[in-house]
Write a protein that holds these residues in place. Structure first.
Motif, PDB file in Angstrom:
ATOM      1  N   SER A 232       0.846  -1.192   0.000  1.00  0.00           N
ATOM      2  CA  SER A 232       0.000   0.000   0.000  1.00  0.00           C
ATOM      3  C   SER A 232       0.880   1.240   0.000  1.00  0.00           C
ATOM      4  O   SER A 232       2.104   1.145   0.141  1.00  0.00           O
ATOM      5  CB  SER A 232      -0.913   0.019   1.236  1.00  0.00           C
ATOM      6  OG  SER A 232      -0.159   0.353   2.409  1.00  0.00           O
ATOM      7  N   VAL A 233       0.250   2.403  -0.133  1.00  0.00           N
ATOM      8  CA  VAL A 233       0.986   3.656   0.034  1.00  0.00           C
ATOM      9  C   VAL A 233       1.213   3.862   1.527  1.00  0.00           C
ATOM     10  O   VAL A 233       0.516   3.279   2.360  1.00  0.00           O
ATOM     11  CB  VAL A 233       0.205   4.859  -0.547  1.00  0.00           C
ATOM     12  CG1 VAL A 233       0.006   4.700  -2.025  1.00  0.00           C
ATOM     13  CG2 VAL A 233      -1.133   5.036   0.177  1.00  0.00           C
ATOM     14  N   MET A 234       2.187   4.680   1.864  1.00  0.00           N
ATOM     15  CA  MET A 234       2.424   4.992   3.269  1.00  0.00           C
ATOM     16  C   MET A 234       1.345   5.955   3.778  1.00  0.00           C
ATOM     17  O   MET A 234       0.762   6.720   3.013  1.00  0.00           O
ATOM     18  CB  MET A 234       3.804   5.627   3.454  1.00  0.00           C
ATOM     19  CG  MET A 234       4.946   4.661   3.208  1.00  0.00           C
ATOM     20  SD  MET A 234       6.553   5.377   3.644  1.00  0.00           S
ATOM     21  CE  MET A 234       7.632   3.998   3.249  1.00  0.00           C
ATOM     22  N   GLU A 235       1.087   5.878   5.061  1.00  0.00           N
ATOM     23  CA  GLU A 235       0.122   6.789   5.669  1.00  0.00           C
ATOM     24  C   GLU A 235       0.654   7.311   6.992  1.00  0.00           C
ATOM     25  O   GLU A 235       1.592   6.758   7.572  1.00  0.00           O
ATOM     26  CB  GLU A 235      -1.232   6.119   5.856  1.00  0.00           C
ATOM     27  CG  GLU A 235      -1.225   4.876   6.712  1.00  0.00           C
ATOM     28  CD  GLU A 235      -2.586   4.183   6.729  1.00  0.00           C
ATOM     29  OE1 GLU A 235      -3.623   4.879   6.800  1.00  0.00           O
ATOM     30  OE2 GLU A 235      -2.612   2.954   6.665  1.00  0.00           O
ATOM     31  N   LYS A 236       0.047   8.380   7.440  1.00  0.00           N
ATOM     32  CA  LYS A 236       0.453   9.028   8.681  1.00  0.00           C
ATOM     33  C   LYS A 236      -0.556   8.711   9.777  1.00  0.00           C
ATOM     34  O   LYS A 236      -1.753   8.659   9.527  1.00  0.00           O
ATOM     35  CB  LYS A 236       0.521  10.550   8.459  1.00  0.00           C
ATOM     36  CG  LYS A 236       0.867  11.359   9.700  1.00  0.00           C
ATOM     37  CD  LYS A 236       0.958  12.845   9.368  1.00  0.00           C
ATOM     38  CE  LYS A 236      -0.365  13.429   8.963  1.00  0.00           C
ATOM     39  NZ  LYS A 236      -0.358  14.893   8.799  1.00  0.00           N
ATOM     40  N   ALA A 237      -0.053   8.508  10.992  1.00  0.00           N
ATOM     41  CA  ALA A 237      -0.918   8.313  12.152  1.00  0.00           C
ATOM     42  C   ALA A 237      -0.574   9.395  13.168  1.00  0.00           C
ATOM     43  O   ALA A 237       0.563   9.479  13.635  1.00  0.00           O
ATOM     44  CB  ALA A 237      -0.703   6.930  12.755  1.00  0.00           C
ATOM     45  N   SER A 238      -1.547  10.247  13.482  1.00  0.00           N
ATOM     46  CA  SER A 238      -1.342  11.351  14.423  1.00  0.00           C
ATOM     47  C   SER A 238      -2.093  11.052  15.713  1.00  0.00           C
ATOM     48  O   SER A 238      -3.287  10.727  15.682  1.00  0.00           O
ATOM     49  CB  SER A 238      -1.851  12.666  13.818  1.00  0.00           C
ATOM     50  OG  SER A 238      -1.242  12.913  12.574  1.00  0.00           O
ATOM     51  N   TYR A 239      -1.404  11.179  16.834  1.00  0.00           N
ATOM     52  CA  TYR A 239      -1.986  10.787  18.109  1.00  0.00           C
ATOM     53  C   TYR A 239      -2.345  11.950  19.034  1.00  0.00           C
ATOM     54  O   TYR A 239      -3.041  11.750  20.021  1.00  0.00           O
ATOM     55  CB  TYR A 239      -1.015   9.867  18.864  1.00  0.00           C
ATOM     56  CG  TYR A 239      -0.938   8.470  18.313  1.00  0.00           C
ATOM     57  CD1 TYR A 239      -1.613   7.420  18.927  1.00  0.00           C
ATOM     58  CD2 TYR A 239      -0.187   8.189  17.174  1.00  0.00           C
ATOM     59  CE1 TYR A 239      -1.540   6.124  18.420  1.00  0.00           C
ATOM     60  CE2 TYR A 239      -0.114   6.897  16.663  1.00  0.00           C
ATOM     61  CZ  TYR A 239      -0.792   5.872  17.290  1.00  0.00           C
ATOM     62  OH  TYR A 239      -0.729   4.590  16.784  1.00  0.00           O
ATOM     63  N   ASP A 240      -1.870  13.147  18.766  1.00  0.00           N
ATOM     64  CA  ASP A 240      -2.016  14.238  19.726  1.00  0.00           C
ATOM     65  C   ASP A 240      -2.637  15.494  19.134  1.00  0.00           C
ATOM     66  O   ASP A 240      -2.444  15.790  17.946  1.00  0.00           O
ATOM     67  CB  ASP A 240      -0.649  14.603  20.309  1.00  0.00           C
ATOM     68  CG  ASP A 240       0.039  13.423  20.954  1.00  0.00           C
ATOM     69  OD1 ASP A 240      -0.406  13.017  22.044  1.00  0.00           O
ATOM     70  OD2 ASP A 240       0.999  12.901  20.365  1.00  0.00           O
TER      71      ASP A 240
END
Length: 198
Positions: free
Chosen positions: A171-179
């Motif tokens: 897959s393409v890369m994705e970002k995970a934001s937690y804050d």
């Protein structure tokens, strides 16, 4: 004298730790339900994880990066009650976002309890509730304030690590934001992740 000084340092450190812990809820991700996963392998800032199928609310954004804000607000309105049952839904972590060509997507994880009883349909036709397929992911974790340069570097770092591990990306890369944005940079958790073949 040295004993008193050492005691003062210990007490001071304890107070600082307590203060940071107490502000985890208002300043960061503490207290929020998070997407579950199982760590298969950990290598410093890198990890291979297995995620189960989860329910997400997703909005699509075409074109300019400035649409990220409108995408977030569409999802935030959904969990604030802009849905068919006027149900307020708790915020969760992380917020997933990815770009594939001209298409951008941003997703909120639906809390487990809401997913089990049936997540309501959004009032906004650009917000859909779907199941995010289970799978294995390679992940790179870093702290600090998000910038395009940091994001690009993180993606390059993860790509290089997956090559050394001889992993096949699916897959393409994705970002995970937690804050939230007002979280102090040193307390932030940012991740780049990509699906890989088992």
């Amino acid at each position: 004298m040295k004993t008193k000084f050492a005691l003062a340092i210990t007490v001071g450190a304890s107070l600082l730790c307590s203060a940071l812990s107490s502000c985890a809820n208002p300043l960061g991700r503490g207290g929020y339900e998070s997407a579950p996963y199982t760590a298969v392998k950990t290598d410093g800032a890198f990890e291979i994880r297995d995620y189960p199928e989860i329910v997400v609310a997703t909005t699509t954004m075409a074109g300019e990066k400035g649409n990220q804000n409108s995408g977030f607000m569409s999802l935030f309105k959904y969990i604030s009650g802009k849905n068919e049952t006027k149900q307020k839904i708790s915020m969760t972590t992380p917020v997933f976002s990815k770009t594939d060509g001209e298409r951008q997507e941003m997703s909120f994880v639906v809390p487990k309890e809401v997913a089990q009883t049936g997540a309501p349909k959004a009032d906004n036709e650009n917000v859909t509730v779907t199941k995010r397929k289970a799978g294995r992911f390679a992940v790179y974790r870093y702290s600090g304030r998000w910038t395009e340069a940091r994001d690009k570097k993180a993606r390059e770092t993860l790509a290089e690590w997956t090559k050394t591990q001889k992993l096949t990306l699916t897959s393409v890369m994705e970002k995970a934001s937690y804050d939230p944005p007002f979280t102090p940079p040193f307390m932030r958790r940012n991740e780049i992740l990509v699906r890989i073949k088992k």
